[in-house]
Write a protein that holds these residues in place. Structure first.
Motif, short mmCIF file in Angstrom:
data_model
loop_
_atom_site.label_atom_id
_atom_site.label_comp_id
_atom_site.label_asym_id
_atom_site.label_seq_id
_atom_site.Cartn_x
_atom_site.Cartn_y
_atom_site.Cartn_z
N GLU A 1 0.83 -1.21 0.00
CA GLU A 1 0.00 0.00 0.00
C GLU A 1 0.86 1.26 0.00
O GLU A 1 0.87 2.02 0.96
N PRO A 2 1.59 1.52 -1.10
CA PRO A 2 2.58 2.61 -1.08
C PRO A 2 2.01 4.02 -1.19
O PRO A 2 2.57 4.88 -1.86
N SER A 3 0.90 4.30 -0.51
CA SER A 3 0.40 5.68 -0.50
C SER A 3 1.40 6.62 0.16
O SER A 3 1.42 7.81 -0.13
N TRP A 4 2.28 6.08 0.99
CA TRP A 4 3.33 6.86 1.64
C TRP A 4 4.34 7.42 0.64
O TRP A 4 5.10 8.31 0.96
N SER A 5 4.34 6.91 -0.60
CA SER A 5 5.30 7.39 -1.60
C SER A 5 4.88 8.72 -2.23
O SER A 5 5.73 9.44 -2.76
N GLY A 6 3.59 9.05 -2.17
CA GLY A 6 3.06 10.23 -2.84
C GLY A 6 3.81 11.53 -2.60
O GLY A 6 4.18 12.21 -3.56
N PRO A 7 4.09 11.90 -1.36
CA PRO A 7 4.76 13.18 -1.12
C PRO A 7 6.19 13.24 -1.70
O PRO A 7 6.74 14.33 -1.87
N TYR A 8 6.77 12.10 -2.00
CA TYR A 8 8.16 12.05 -2.47
C TYR A 8 8.27 11.78 -3.97
O TYR A 8 9.35 11.88 -4.54
N PHE A 9 7.15 11.41 -4.59
CA PHE A 9 7.17 11.07 -6.01
C PHE A 9 7.22 12.36 -6.81
O PHE A 9 6.38 13.23 -6.65
N ASN A 10 8.23 12.48 -7.69
CA ASN A 10 8.40 13.71 -8.46
C ASN A 10 8.69 13.38 -9.92
O ASN A 10 8.62 12.22 -10.34
N GLU A 11 9.03 14.40 -10.70
CA GLU A 11 9.30 14.22 -12.13
C GLU A 11 10.49 13.28 -12.36
O GLU A 11 10.51 12.55 -13.35
N GLU A 12 11.47 13.31 -11.48
CA GLU A 12 12.64 12.42 -11.63
C GLU A 12 12.20 10.95 -11.59
O GLU A 12 12.59 10.15 -12.44
N LEU A 13 11.39 10.61 -10.60
CA LEU A 13 10.91 9.23 -10.48
C LEU A 13 9.94 8.88 -11.60
O LEU A 13 9.96 7.76 -12.11
N SER A 14 9.13 9.84 -11.99
CA SER A 14 8.20 9.61 -13.08
C SER A 14 8.96 9.27 -14.37
O SER A 14 8.63 8.32 -15.07
N ALA A 15 10.01 10.03 -14.67
CA ALA A 15 10.82 9.77 -15.87
C ALA A 15 11.54 8.43 -15.76
O ALA A 15 11.63 7.67 -16.73
N TRP A 16 12.04 8.12 -14.57
CA TRP A 16 12.75 6.85 -14.37
C TRP A 16 11.79 5.67 -14.54
O TRP A 16 12.12 4.67 -15.17
N GLN A 17 10.59 5.79 -13.98
CA GLN A 17 9.60 4.73 -14.13
C GLN A 17 9.18 4.57 -15.60
O GLN A 17 8.97 3.46 -16.07
N ALA A 18 9.06 5.68 -16.31
CA ALA A 18 8.72 5.60 -17.74
C ALA A 18 9.82 4.86 -18.51
O ALA A 18 9.52 4.07 -19.41
N GLU A 19 11.06 5.09 -18.15
CA GLU A 19 12.18 4.39 -18.81
C GLU A 19 12.14 2.90 -18.47
O GLU A 19 12.38 2.06 -19.34
N ASN A 20 11.85 2.55 -17.23
CA ASN A 20 11.72 1.14 -16.86
C ASN A 20 10.65 0.46 -17.71
O ASN A 20 10.85 -0.65 -18.20
#
Length: 177
Positions: free
Chosen positions: A18-37
């Motif tokens: 239940e990673p709702s705790w990740s929301g405040p830390y999720f940013n464009e850097e992680l979004s781009a990294w996840q898109a690359e994955n």
């Protein structure tokens, strides 16, 4: 020949559910990294619970997530399950022993991307079938909840990369030692 890549969210104390705790830390850097994955992957490899959660959520999220959501919905999914009988959402169910089925899938082109699916990650780790672990460690301690690693799961790893986001998320990449 493809490889199995596990991409996981965990807290500093190892909780992954239940990673709702990740929301405040999720940013464009992680979004781009996840898109690359996701871009690197030829298919998703999922456990039943993650598959059911994704299948319920992603079709409704495609408009707001653009190309990422379109690929999530369109790409093949291989699902480890003993309880489901009718595959949906571009999925197929692993036949027979999951370790043998995944070993066979690895002989085909394209990476297999695992998200969530801790039971499957632990099982495949014990069978030496995961080639790379990409783990986002969020700067939060939950104090309770399901951990990514089950008691008894053991593996020696070698760090091949790491970086930190502006929000303090440590992103580490490991391969089996």
């Amino acid at each position: 020949m493809g490889k199995v890549v596990a991409v996981e969210y965990v807290t500093l104390d190892g909780v992954f559910e239940e990673p709702s705790w990740s929301g405040p830390y999720f940013n464009e850097e992680l979004s781009a990294w996840q898109a690359e994955n996701l871009r690197e992957a030829g298919a998703l490899l999922l456990g039943r619970r993650t598959y059911e959660g994704f299948k319920a959520a992603w079709p409704q999220m495609e408009a707001e997530t653009g190309d990422f959501g379109a690929k999530m919905n369109a790409m093949p999914k291989h699902v480890a399950t003993t309880t489901l009988s009718t595959p949906e959402w571009n999925a197929s169910f692993l036949a027979g022993e999951p370790a043998e089925a995944v070993a066979k899938l690895k002989t085909e082109p394209g990476n297999l991307l695992i998200n969530g699916s801790a039971t499957l990650v632990n099982y495949l780790t014990r069978h030496n079938l995961i080639d790379e672990y990409r783990i986002m460690i969020f700067p939060v301690v939950q104090g309770e909840g399901r951990k990514l690693w089950d008691d008894g799961t053991k593996i020696a790893l070698s760090l091949t990369g790491s970086w930190t986001t502006a929000t303090g998320v440590q992103v580490v990449t490991y391969v089996p030692a």
